[in-house]
Design an enzyme around this catalytic site. Structure first.
Site, PDB file in Angstrom:
ATOM      1  N   GLN B 125       0.853  -1.197   0.000  1.00  0.00           N
ATOM      2  CA  GLN B 125       0.000   0.000   0.000  1.00  0.00           C
ATOM      3  C   GLN B 125       0.883   1.239   0.000  1.00  0.00           C
ATOM      4  O   GLN B 125       1.975   1.239   0.573  1.00  0.00           O
ATOM      5  CB  GLN B 125      -0.982  -0.016   1.172  1.00  0.00           C
ATOM      6  N   SER B 160       4.374  -0.856   3.947  1.00  0.00           N
ATOM      7  CA  SER B 160       4.858  -2.122   4.493  1.00  0.00           C
ATOM      8  C   SER B 160       5.451  -3.009   3.402  1.00  0.00           C
ATOM      9  O   SER B 160       4.797  -3.299   2.411  1.00  0.00           O
ATOM     10  CB  SER B 160       3.730  -2.865   5.200  1.00  0.00           C
ATOM     11  N   GLU B 243     -10.427  -2.778   5.379  1.00  0.00           N
ATOM     12  CA  GLU B 243      -9.255  -3.020   6.210  1.00  0.00           C
ATOM     13  C   GLU B 243      -9.610  -2.978   7.686  1.00  0.00           C
ATOM     14  O   GLU B 243      -9.187  -3.803   8.472  1.00  0.00           O
ATOM     15  CB  GLU B 243      -8.188  -1.965   5.914  1.00  0.00           C
ATOM     16  N   ASN B 360      -6.504   5.204  16.161  1.00  0.00           N
ATOM     17  CA  ASN B 360      -7.672   5.012  17.017  1.00  0.00           C
ATOM     18  C   ASN B 360      -8.352   6.337  17.383  1.00  0.00           C
ATOM     19  O   ASN B 360      -9.543   6.354  17.670  1.00  0.00           O
ATOM     20  CB  ASN B 360      -7.282   4.215  18.266  1.00  0.00           C
ATOM     21  N   GLU B 361      -7.602   7.438  17.306  1.00  0.00           N
ATOM     22  CA  GLU B 361      -8.242   8.738  17.537  1.00  0.00           C
ATOM     23  C   GLU B 361      -9.232   9.043  16.410  1.00  0.00           C
ATOM     24  O   GLU B 361     -10.348   9.504  16.645  1.00  0.00           O
ATOM     25  CB  GLU B 361      -7.190   9.852  17.640  1.00  0.00           C
TER      26      GLU B 361
END
Lengths: 337, 378
Positions: B125, B160, B243, B360-361
Site C-alpha cells: 500500500q 509495508s 481493512e 484510534n483517535e
C-alpha cells in the site's frame, strides 16, 4: 448459524420498551425507593409475558428461550425498572424447575408466571440479602445445599434506593442435598445472566442520555459533544457495550443448549457487562457535570443501579475466578487428550 | 439465535484443518520483513493457492472457493489455531482485492487477481505521505496526463514491505485545483518501474518492514487506473472500510493468541497471582467477545446488511485487545519477558495496531460522529 435477534424478539423488546416508556418508570422508582413499592407496572409486564418467560407451560408459563429472557432484561435495565426482577423472573423459576419437585413448583410457579405474586431469594455468599423480601412470597434461602423458606430480620439500605434489601433467617427447610446444590447453581447462572443483560441495558440508557446531553449543552460557543475529549469517552462507552452484548447473548445460547461452558459464559458476560455499564455510568456523570450529581435529575437512578448490580449476583472478582477455573480445567482436558 | 454450524460448514472447516495439519511448516518461517523471510512467505502463498486456500472468499474463476463470510471466519480460526505463517500477501488480498471487486474492470480483475492469489504479485500500500497521515486527504503526490497514461511523482511513506514487494497502490492528486477530497485518483503501479526509488526504514523491531517510495515521473498506463479518474477518495474509502472491518483482523487471530496465553498462564503463572490471572481472563473474554460480535456481523451481512462506520468499532476493539493480550503475556514471562521470541514479536507488532488502518483517535471520531451523531469538530 444465526447470531442475531429474530423479528419476533425485536418486536418483544419494542413492546416492553413501549410499555415502560409510557409508565413513568422514574416516578415509580422514586416511590419505590421511598418505601412505597407498587406492582401495577409489574402486572402490565406480566400481561406481556415477561414474568412467565422462565416458567414451563405446565405451570402456566411460556417456557421461552433464554435469549428471550435476555431481550426482556436488557429492556428492564434500560428503563431502570425497580423490583426483584432477576430473582422472581429468572432465578427462582430456574431453581424450582431444576429442583424437579412438582409440589414446590406447583405451589408457586403459576402465580409467579401470572405476576400476581413476586418471589425473592438470598443465597450467601454471593447473594447475602433478599431484595424486596417484604413484598415477596416466597422468600427463599439457599445455604450449603439446603433450600428453606425465610423470614426477614433487618432492612438494609443500598446505594440504589430502589433496592430494598433484607437480611433473612431460615424458617423451614423445603429440600436439601445435591439436587438443591445443582439447582441453585443453575439458578445462580440464570440470575447472573439476567443481571448482565440488565447491566447492558442500563449502560445503553446511560450512553443515550449522555449523548443527547452532549448534543444540547453548549460551552465555549459550541455543543460539548463537538469536543474530542467528550467524543472519545462516549465512543469508548459504545465500543464497550457493543462488545459486551454478544457475550450476554452467547451465554444465553449456551444456557439454552445446557452446554458445559454455560457457567463460564454467564460469568464472562457479567464481567464484561459490568465493566461496560460502569464505564457508561462514570462517563455519563462526567458528561453531565454537576446536574448529573443531583438527586432531582433522573440520571442518578441508573448511576446507582449500575453500582449496586456490580456487587449483586457475584462480583467481577468472583466471576473472573470462575472463568479462570473453567479455562484451567479446559486446558487440562485438552492436554490429556 | 444459535451458533450451530451446518454440515457443509463443518465439512469445509474439517478439510481446512486437515490440510493445514499436513502442510503448515513445522518451524516458523523467518520474518517476512526480511528478504529471506519474504521469499519464504511468498512460496507459502503459492502452496496455499495450490489448494485454493489463499483467498477462499473469492470467486472460483480467480482462484477462490466462493466461500461465505462465515466460512471465511472459520478458515481464519483454523489458520491461526494451526500456527500457520503470516500472510505476506495480505495488503493485496484484503485491501486491494475488495476494491477491485467493487470498482475494478473485468479486464483488471482477470489480469491481477489470479496472480495475486498465487503470490506472483505481492502488493504494497502507498497511502501515507510525510505530510499526510491521519489527514490522508492532504496528500501532495501527483499524476499528470501523458500519452496513453499518467506520470506519477511524489513521496509515499510507511509502506509495508515495499522493499521486497512487486507492485503498489495508492492515491495521487490528478486535479490540483479541485477541493482536496476531489481531484484524487487511485493508481496501481510497478514498484520496479523506471523512476521508482525505494528506501527501507527499519521498524521498532529492527527489521526493514517499512519503506519510503519516491516516484519521479513514473509511467502508469490508463489500464492501471482503478475506478474513475478524480474519484479516488471514494474508491479508497471502500478499501479502508474493508481493512478496518472484517477483512484484515479476523477473530481467529485473537482467539488463537488468547488460547496460547491461557496455555502460557497454566505453564508459568503463579497460582497466588490473581492480578495476572484476571488479566489473562480479561484477554480471553475480549477474544471471545470479538468472536461472537463477528458472528453477529457475519449474520447481518449474510442477511443483506452493511458494515460502514461499525468497522471502526471493530478496529478500536481488536487493536486494544491485541496490545493488552501481549502485554499480559510479557508480564507472565516475568524477567524473561524482555527476551526476543514469539511473544515479544507479537507484542511489537500489536503496538502498531492502534496506529495503522486509521489511528484510534480517528476511529473514535468516526464512532462518535457517525454512530452517536455527535457534531463534527471544528
Amino acid at each position: 448459524m444465526k447470531f442475531t435477534l429474530s423479528p419476533e424478539q425485536r418486536q418483544f423488546a419494542a413492546s416492553i420498551g413501549d410499555l415502560l416508556s409510557g409508565s413513568d418508570v422514574p416516578g415509580l422508582a422514586r416511590r419505590w425507593g421511598a418505601g412505597q413499592p407498587d406492582l401495577a407496572t409489574w402486572r402490565r409486564l406480566a400481561d406481556l409475558g415477561v414474568t412467565g418467560l422462565a416458567v414451563p407451560e405446565r405451570w402456566d408459563g411460556l417456557a421461552a428461550h433464554p435469549v428471550d429472557l435476555v431481550v426482556a432484561f436488557e429492556e428492564l435495565g434500560r428503563h431502570a425498572v425497580p423490583g426483584p426482577l432477576v430473582e422472581s423472573v429468572a432465578a427462582v423459576p430456574t431453581l424450582l424447575v431444576e429442583l424437579g419437585d412438582d409440589a414446590l413448583a406447583g405451589r408457586w410457579l403459576p402465580a409467579l408466571s401470572a405476576g400476581t405474586t413476586v418471589a425473592t431469594l438470598a443465597a450467601p455468599p454471593h447473594l447475602p440479602y433478599a431484595l424486596d423480601a417484604d413484598l415477596a412470597d416466597p422468600v427463599l434461602l439457599v445455604v450449603d445445599g439446603t433450600l428453606s423458606l425465610a423470614r426477614t430480620t433487618t432492612a438494609l439500605s443500598s446505594v440504589d434506593a430502589t433496592r430494598r434489601l433484607f437480611a433473612v433467617d431460615g424458617a423451614g427447610v423445603l429440600a436439601s442435598g445435591p439436587a438443591v446444590t445443582a439447582a441453585a447453581g443453575r439458578a445462580f447462572d440464570a440470575g447472573t445472566l439476567a443481571c448482565a443483560a440488565q447491566l447492558v441495558g442500563a449502560g445503553q440508557a446511560l450512553l443515550e442520555r449522555a449523548t443527547d446531553y452532549a448534543k444540547q449543552r453548549s460551552q465555549f460557543g459550541r455543543p460539548i459533544g463537538a469536543f474530542q475529549a467528550v467524543k472519545h469517552q462516549l465512543a469508548d462507552v459504545l465500543v464497550g457495550l457493543e462488545l459486551a452484548r454478544p457475550l450476554v447473548y452467547g451465554a444465553a445460547v449456551a444456557v439454552a443448549d445446557r452446554s458445559a461452558t454455560a457457567g463460564r459464559d454467564c460469568s464472562a458476560a457479567k464481567v464484561a457487562a459490568g465493566r461496560a455499564a460502569y464505564q457508561a455510568a462514570r462517563t455519563a456523570l462526567q458528561v453531565h457535570g454537576a446536574v448529573g450529581y443531583t438527586q432531582e435529575y433522573d440520571l442518578g437512578l441508573w448511576l446507582t443501579k449500575v453500582r449496586a448490580l456490580l456487587s449483586a449476583w457475584g462480583t467481577a472478582t468472583t466471576h473472573r475466578a470462575r472463568v479462570a477455573a473453567a479455562l484451567r480445567d479446559a486446558a487440562t482436558t485438552a492436554a490429556r487428550r | 439465535m444459535d451458533l450451530d454450524l451446518d454440515a457443509g460448514d463443518v465439512a469445509f472447516r474439517d478439510e481446512v484443518r486437515d490440510w493445514l495439519t499436513e502442510h503448515v511448516p513445522a518451524r516458523p518461517l523467518p520474518s517476512m520483513d526480511t528478504a529471506e523471510g519474504f521469499a519464504a512467505h511468498r512460496e507459502w502463498e503459492a502452496t496455499l493457492a495450490g489448494a485454493r486456500l489463499s483467498a477462499v472468499s473469492w470467486p472460483a474463476e480467480y482462484g477462490g472457493r466462493d466461500a461465505s463470510l462465515l466460512r471465511w471466519v472459520l478458515f481464519e480460526e483454523e489458520y491461526y489455531a494451526a500456527g500457520a505463517p503470516g500472510r505476506v500477501s495480505q495488503n493485496g488480498i484484503f485491501l486491494l482485492a475488495p476494491t477491485l471487486f467493487a470498482h475494478g474492470t473485468d479486464e483488471q480483475r482477470k489480469r491481477l487477481l489470479p496472480r495475486m492469489a498465487r503470490g506472483e504479485d505481492i502488493w504494497a500500500q502507498a497511502w501515507s505521505e510525510p505530510e499526510a497521515g491521519s489527514d490522508l486527504a492532504a496528500i501532495r503526490s501527483s499524476a499528470v496526463r501523458t500519452d496513453g497514461g499518467w506520470l506519477l511523482s511524489g513521496q509515499k511513506t510507511w509502506s509495508s514491505r515495499a522493499t521486497f514487494a512487486d507492485r503498489g497502490f495508492g492515491l495521487f492528486r490528478t486535479d490540483p485545483d479541485a477541493e482536496r477530497h476531489r481531484g484524487l485518483t487511485y493508481f496501481l503501479f510497478d514498484l520496479r518501474a523506471e523512476g521508482v526509488t525505494i528506501r527501507p526504514i527499519p521498524q521498532l523491531d529492527g527489521e526493514p518492514g517499512f519503506a519510503e517510495i519516491f516516484l519521479d515521473g513514473v509511467f502508469v498506463p490508463d489500464a492501471d487506473v482503478l475506478g474513475e479518474v478524480h474519484n479516488g477518495w471514494r474508491v479508497a474509502m471502500s478499501t479502508a472500510s474493508n481493512e478496518r472491518g472484517l477483512s484484515l483482523r479476523s477473530p481467529g487471530r485473537f482467539r488463537a493468541a488468547a488460547d496460547r496465553l491461557v496455555r502460557l498462564w497454566r505453564a508459568v503463572g503463579a497460582p497466588s497471582d490473581t492480578a495476572l490471572r484476571d488479566r489473562v481472563v480479561d484477554a480471553w473474554i475480549g477474544a471471545q467477545a470479538y468472536r461472537l460480535y463477528t458472528f453477529g456481523t457475519v449474520t447481518r451481512l449474510a442477511e443483506g446488511g452493511g458494515l460502514g462506520a461499525e468497522s471502526s468499532v471493530n478496529k478500536l476493539f481488536w487493536s486494544e485487545l491485541d496490545v493488552a493480550l501481549h502485554e499480559t503475556a510479557l508480564d507472565l514471562l516475568g524477567a524473561e519477558g524482555e527476551l526476543t521470541g514469539r511473544w515479544l514479536d507479537g507484542y511489537l507488532f500489536s503496538l502498531a495496531g492502534p496506529i495503522y488502518a486509521g489511528t484510534n483517535e480517528i476511529q473514535r471520531n468516526v464512532v462518535a460522529e457517525r454512530l452517536l451523531g455527535l457534531p463534527k469538530g471544528t
